[in-house]
Design a protein around this motif. Structure first.
Motif, PDB file in Angstrom:
ATOM      1  N   ALA A   1      -1.657 -47.208 -18.413  1.00 54.08           N
ATOM      2  CA  ALA A   1      -1.931 -45.995 -19.184  1.00 54.08           C
ATOM      3  C   ALA A   1      -2.454 -46.392 -20.556  1.00 54.08           C
ATOM      4  CB  ALA A   1      -0.659 -45.164 -19.302  1.00 54.08           C
ATOM      5  N   PRO A   2      -3.019 -45.469 -21.297  1.00 57.72           N
ATOM      6  CA  PRO A   2      -3.504 -45.785 -22.656  1.00 57.72           C
ATOM      7  C   PRO A   2      -2.367 -46.277 -23.540  1.00 57.72           C
ATOM      8  CG  PRO A   2      -4.364 -43.664 -21.914  1.00 57.72           C
ATOM      9  CD  PRO A   2      -3.337 -44.086 -20.905  1.00 57.72           C
ATOM     10  N   PRO A   3      -2.662 -47.035 -24.591  1.00 59.09           N
ATOM     11  CA  PRO A   3      -1.636 -47.474 -25.531  1.00 59.09           C
ATOM     12  C   PRO A   3      -0.889 -46.278 -26.115  1.00 59.09           C
ATOM     13  CG  PRO A   3      -3.705 -48.606 -25.943  1.00 59.09           C
ATOM     14  CD  PRO A   3      -4.006 -47.524 -24.946  1.00 59.09           C
ATOM     15  N   ALA A   4       0.354 -46.516 -26.510  1.00 62.78           N
ATOM     16  CA  ALA A   4       1.185 -45.433 -27.037  1.00 62.78           C
ATOM     17  C   ALA A   4       0.520 -44.749 -28.224  1.00 62.78           C
ATOM     18  CB  ALA A   4       2.558 -45.981 -27.421  1.00 62.78           C
ATOM     19  N   ALA A   5      -0.186 -45.501 -29.066  1.00 64.29           N
ATOM     20  CA  ALA A   5      -0.818 -44.916 -30.257  1.00 64.29           C
ATOM     21  C   ALA A   5      -1.891 -43.903 -29.900  1.00 64.29           C
ATOM     22  CB  ALA A   5      -1.409 -46.025 -31.123  1.00 64.29           C
ATOM     23  N   GLU A   6      -2.415 -43.974 -28.687  1.00 69.41           N
ATOM     24  CA  GLU A   6      -3.477 -43.060 -28.271  1.00 69.41           C
ATOM     25  C   GLU A   6      -2.950 -41.824 -27.548  1.00 69.41           C
ATOM     26  OE1 GLU A   6      -6.462 -45.140 -26.075  1.00 69.41           O
ATOM     27  OE2 GLU A   6      -6.550 -46.818 -27.516  1.00 69.41           O
ATOM     28  N   LEU A   7      -1.645 -41.775 -27.337  1.00 66.54           N
ATOM     29  CA  LEU A   7      -1.060 -40.639 -26.615  1.00 66.54           C
ATOM     30  C   LEU A   7      -0.744 -39.536 -27.628  1.00 66.54           C
ATOM     31  CD1 LEU A   7       1.304 -42.658 -24.239  1.00 66.54           C
ATOM     32  CD2 LEU A   7      -0.996 -41.781 -23.746  1.00 66.54           C
TER      33      LEU A   7
ATOM     34  N   LEU B   1       8.076 -48.395 -20.461  1.00 65.01           N
ATOM     35  CA  LEU B   1       6.703 -48.910 -20.424  1.00 65.01           C
ATOM     36  C   LEU B   1       5.729 -47.930 -21.070  1.00 65.01           C
ATOM     37  CD1 LEU B   1       6.692 -50.475 -16.854  1.00 65.01           C
ATOM     38  CD2 LEU B   1       6.816 -51.675 -19.047  1.00 65.01           C
ATOM     39  N   ALA B   2       5.939 -46.627 -20.878  1.00 63.65           N
ATOM     40  CA  ALA B   2       5.066 -45.647 -21.522  1.00 63.65           C
ATOM     41  C   ALA B   2       5.205 -45.691 -23.035  1.00 63.65           C
ATOM     42  CB  ALA B   2       5.384 -44.250 -20.995  1.00 63.65           C
ATOM     43  N   LEU B   3       6.420 -45.946 -23.522  1.00 60.50           N
ATOM     44  CA  LEU B   3       6.661 -46.024 -24.964  1.00 60.50           C
ATOM     45  C   LEU B   3       6.052 -47.274 -25.604  1.00 60.50           C
ATOM     46  CD1 LEU B   3      10.399 -44.898 -25.316  1.00 60.50           C
ATOM     47  CD2 LEU B   3       8.440 -43.842 -26.450  1.00 60.50           C
TER      48      LEU B   3
ATOM     49  N   GLU C   1       1.600 -33.988 -23.168  1.00 59.16           N
ATOM     50  CA  GLU C   1       1.056 -34.026 -21.823  1.00 59.16           C
ATOM     51  C   GLU C   1       0.479 -35.406 -21.511  1.00 59.16           C
ATOM     52  OE1 GLU C   1       1.798 -30.081 -23.006  1.00 59.16           O
ATOM     53  OE2 GLU C   1       0.582 -31.631 -24.016  1.00 59.16           O
ATOM     54  N   GLY C   2      -0.160 -36.016 -22.518  1.00 55.84           N
ATOM     55  CA  GLY C   2      -0.674 -37.370 -22.325  1.00 55.84           C
ATOM     56  C   GLY C   2       0.445 -38.376 -22.132  1.00 55.84           C
ATOM     57  N   PHE C   3       1.519 -38.223 -22.919  1.00 52.16           N
ATOM     58  CA  PHE C   3       2.651 -39.138 -22.764  1.00 52.16           C
ATOM     59  C   PHE C   3       3.303 -38.958 -21.404  1.00 52.16           C
ATOM     60  CE2 PHE C   3       7.226 -39.989 -23.186  1.00 52.16           C
ATOM     61  CZ  PHE C   3       7.169 -41.351 -23.465  1.00 52.16           C
ATOM     62  N   ALA C   4       3.469 -37.700 -20.987  1.00 52.90           N
ATOM     63  CA  ALA C   4       4.071 -37.441 -19.675  1.00 52.90           C
ATOM     64  C   ALA C   4       3.215 -38.039 -18.565  1.00 52.90           C
ATOM     65  CB  ALA C   4       4.252 -35.935 -19.469  1.00 52.90           C
ATOM     66  N   ALA C   5       1.893 -37.982 -18.705  1.00 52.42           N
ATOM     67  CA  ALA C   5       1.007 -38.572 -17.706  1.00 52.42           C
ATOM     68  C   ALA C   5       1.162 -40.089 -17.661  1.00 52.42           C
ATOM     69  CB  ALA C   5      -0.438 -38.189 -18.010  1.00 52.42           C
ATOM     70  N   ALA C   6       1.346 -40.717 -18.837  1.00 54.52           N
ATOM     71  CA  ALA C   6       1.572 -42.165 -18.869  1.00 54.52           C
ATOM     72  C   ALA C   6       2.884 -42.514 -18.183  1.00 54.52           C
ATOM     73  CB  ALA C   6       1.584 -42.646 -20.318  1.00 54.52           C
ATOM     74  N   PHE C   7       3.919 -41.760 -18.504  1.00 50.54           N
ATOM     75  CA  PHE C   7       5.205 -41.949 -17.827  1.00 50.54           C
ATOM     76  C   PHE C   7       5.036 -41.811 -16.319  1.00 50.54           C
ATOM     77  CE2 PHE C   7       8.829 -39.532 -16.004  1.00 50.54           C
ATOM     78  CZ  PHE C   7       9.799 -40.524 -16.044  1.00 50.54           C
ATOM     79  N   GLY C   8       4.291 -40.807 -15.881  1.00 51.65           N
ATOM     80  CA  GLY C   8       4.067 -40.610 -14.453  1.00 51.65           C
ATOM     81  C   GLY C   8       3.337 -41.762 -13.800  1.00 51.65           C
TER      82      GLY C   8
END
Length: 588
Positions: A468-474, A450-452, A478-485
């Motif tokens: 979480a924000p769209p993948a293009a905005e990560l 889902l984060a991807l 650290e931002g991607f890890a936060a989305a995953f979380g």
């Protein structure tokens, strides 16, 4: 205890590595009769045992005015009082889960369906229940058992409505919770007769109707268990020693190793008959039986060869208890060794004999654990390592320092924390004190997906709004890890809410008064273990954790450090199962 050996752990494992690949060693039972018993159990076909289903259906139909827990107890007693008995050739411990060798009973008051764990492991077994359950039994229980009532009460849950009956379901709707270790120390000390007397004493003067219902149910089940054991005494009249032991332990406390082992098995088999299908460990069996073993050795009644054969027999009984034959296992366990709060080693001769017995038989069940600690007997630990080299992966190991610290952090008293035991795949319990409730599920890989994909999923099948924000905005790892979380926390929250509705259903229609008799305080409080034991720690489990860590590391390197791909490109490659994206797969 012998002096410590000079071979270090590193040297020992290095020697194993130098020897090349290790295949599972062939079984080496200590006696021919145990070898024959092992072959007999392994050759049992998958079959359905219907006696329990018929008895429970009839008793529930005839006693509809009684509370649920009392009806269940009356049915269990009637089953124990009437079920046909058998003993496999060479078996020296009586007590089986059904009326037919290798056949699985239906726990109809919970649910009638195929086990999706079993069919997931073996897709060829899908449909194995088809046509085997009489239609009148299936229809009567359709909306009356736990599963049917749960479907009716939770129409939006991830199960079909009450009138749409699918073929398979998860184990909690066809089995009780399991994942527990009943306490058998008091049973060995006073015997079943004294436990029954305590129930009757507790009934005196009680006015609360719910408490009286529980105590009535406990009395019925204990009476049923004693009657079942006494019936074995009559059935085994041709085997004088087995008949004598059964007659004695039906009411009295055991005095010998074999009597104690037999009583533990009768009680432990009975909790499975009551419905706790998965992941039960019979207390600290090496500690409980050691006084009986020592007394018999000192009196000349027992030698180690005889004790080993009886330990092998117990292991075989656990394997024979796997309900779906040799194809599917219930993650039952044996746990030995460990340490006291002051660091004293609890390893004894029986710890070694149970490890030897289990590895001699080379079976995938029961799971066998040792509790490791720095002061563990070195010769015993070396022996355990040598058993792992045989290729079955047993014994598994727990670290006393880590586990006890974690339990104490959760509020478990130090003395109790050092009494922990392993149950199930990797769950924990404290015999007679801890009701394990797996209360949530961390869906690691779905959260990564889902984060991807900006919350859409590879197939665009996600229904909830993005968290979480769209993948293009990560733009940072650290931002991607936060989305995953964020997605991971949501998977825990939603699964916890679902699991709590299942637990509430178990509290109403999944009670097990017999098993509750082996949990501290249940008789004193006059309430079932589902309503609370000394420790009730709701937990969070999850699978594919290592895969998620590896995936996060790959994304950090390829996307954020080397900038060889974008998150959208990684997601597209995953959605295509890397077809046409082989170069990206190699980089990842």
């Amino acid at each position: 205890m012998r002096p410590r050996q000079s071979l270090s752990r590193r040297g020992f494992l290095g020697a194993l590595g130098a020897a090349g690949p290790v295949l599972a060693a062939p079984a080496t039972p200590s006696t021919e009769s145990m070898g024959a018993l092992r072959r007999d159990i392994l050759s049992s076909p998958v079959a359905m045992a219907l006696y329990r289903a018929r008895v429970f259906t009839r008793v529930f139909q005839e006693n509809e005015s009684q509370p649920w827990i009392v009806r269940k107890a009356m049915a269990l007693r009637e089953y124990f009082r009437t079920v046909p008995l058998y003993l496999r050739a060479g078996d020296r411990l009586a007590g089986s889960i059904s009326e037919t060798p290798g056949a699985m009973p239906l726990i109809v008051e919970l649910g009638i369906a195929e086990n999706n764990i079993y069919t997931g492991e073996n897709p060829n077994r899908r449909g194995y229940l088809r046509g085997k359950v009489p239609q009148d039994i299936r229809e009567w229980w359709r909306d009356r058992n736990l599963w049917g009532r749960y479907r009716a009460a939770n129409p939006r849950a991830a199960v079909p409505p009450a009138r749409e009956l699918p073929e398979s379901t998860q184990y909690k709707f066809i089995s009780n919770q399991g994942h527990l270790s009943p306490g058998y120390a008091e049973l060995l000390r006073v015997g079943l007769g004294s436990l029954l007397a305590r129930v009757r004493e507790r009934q005196a003067g009680e006015r609360d109707l719910e408490k009286l219902a529980f105590l009535s149910a406990a009395e019925h089940t204990l009476l049923g268990l004693t009657e079942w054991i006494r019936r074995y005494a009559d059935f085994l009249v041709g085997n004088q020693e087995m008949s004598r032991i059964a007659a004695k332990v039906s009411t009295q406390a055991p005095e010998t190793f074999r009597e104690a082992l037999q009583l533990i098995w009768f009680a432990h088999q009975a909790i499975h008959v009551e419905g706790h299908g998965y992941s039960c460990t019979p207390d600290h069996i090496d500690q409980l039986l050691y006084p009986f073993y020592l007394a018999d050795k000192q009196a000349g009644r027992l030698n180690d060869a005889e004790a080993l054969a009886l330990c092998e027999n117990f292991v075989l009984k656990m394997y024979d208890n796997t309900v779906w034959g040799p194809e599917h296992h219930l993650t039952q366990g044996l746990c030995v060794g460990g340490s006291t709060p002051d660091g004293r080693d609890l390893t004894n001769r029986l710890s070694r004999l149970f490890i030897e017995a289990s590895t001699n038989l080379s079976l995938p069940e029961p799971l066998v654990w040792i509790r490791w600690h720095p002061a563990i007997d070195q010769e015993f630990f070396d022996y355990c390592l040598s058993r792992i080299a045989r290729g079955t992966c047993f014994p598994l190991m727990w670290n006393d320092a880590v586990i006890t610290a974690g339990l104490m952090e959760l509020g478990v008293a130090r003395e109790d924390a050092f009494n922990y035991i392993a149950v199930g795949c990797n769950e924990l319990a404290i015999p007679g004190q801890f009701y394990f409730n797996p209360g949530a599920h961390a869906n690691y890989l779905r959260s990564l997906e889902l984060a991807l994909t900006s919350g859409r999923g590879y197939q665009g099948d996600a229904k909830a709004k993005p968290l979480a924000p769209p993948a293009a905005e990560l733009k940072t790892f650290e931002g991607f890890a936060a989305a995953f979380g964020a997605y991971l926390r949501e998977s825990i929250r939603t699964s916890y809410a679902t699991e709590m509705t299942i637990l509430e259903a178990q509290m109403k229609w999944g009670q097990t008064p017999l098993t509750s008799c082996f949990f501290d305080g249940c008789l004193a409080r006059a309430q079932d273990l589902t309503l609370g034991t000394k420790y009730n720690i709701l937990s969070c489990g999850g699978i594919f954790f290592a895969n998620a860590v590896d995936s996060l590391a790959a994304i950090r390197q390829v996307v954020y450090e080397k900038k060889q791909a974008t998150l959208e490109e990684v997601a597209a490659a995953c959605a295509a199962n890397f077809k046409g994206h082989e170069r990206l797969r190699a980089k990842l």
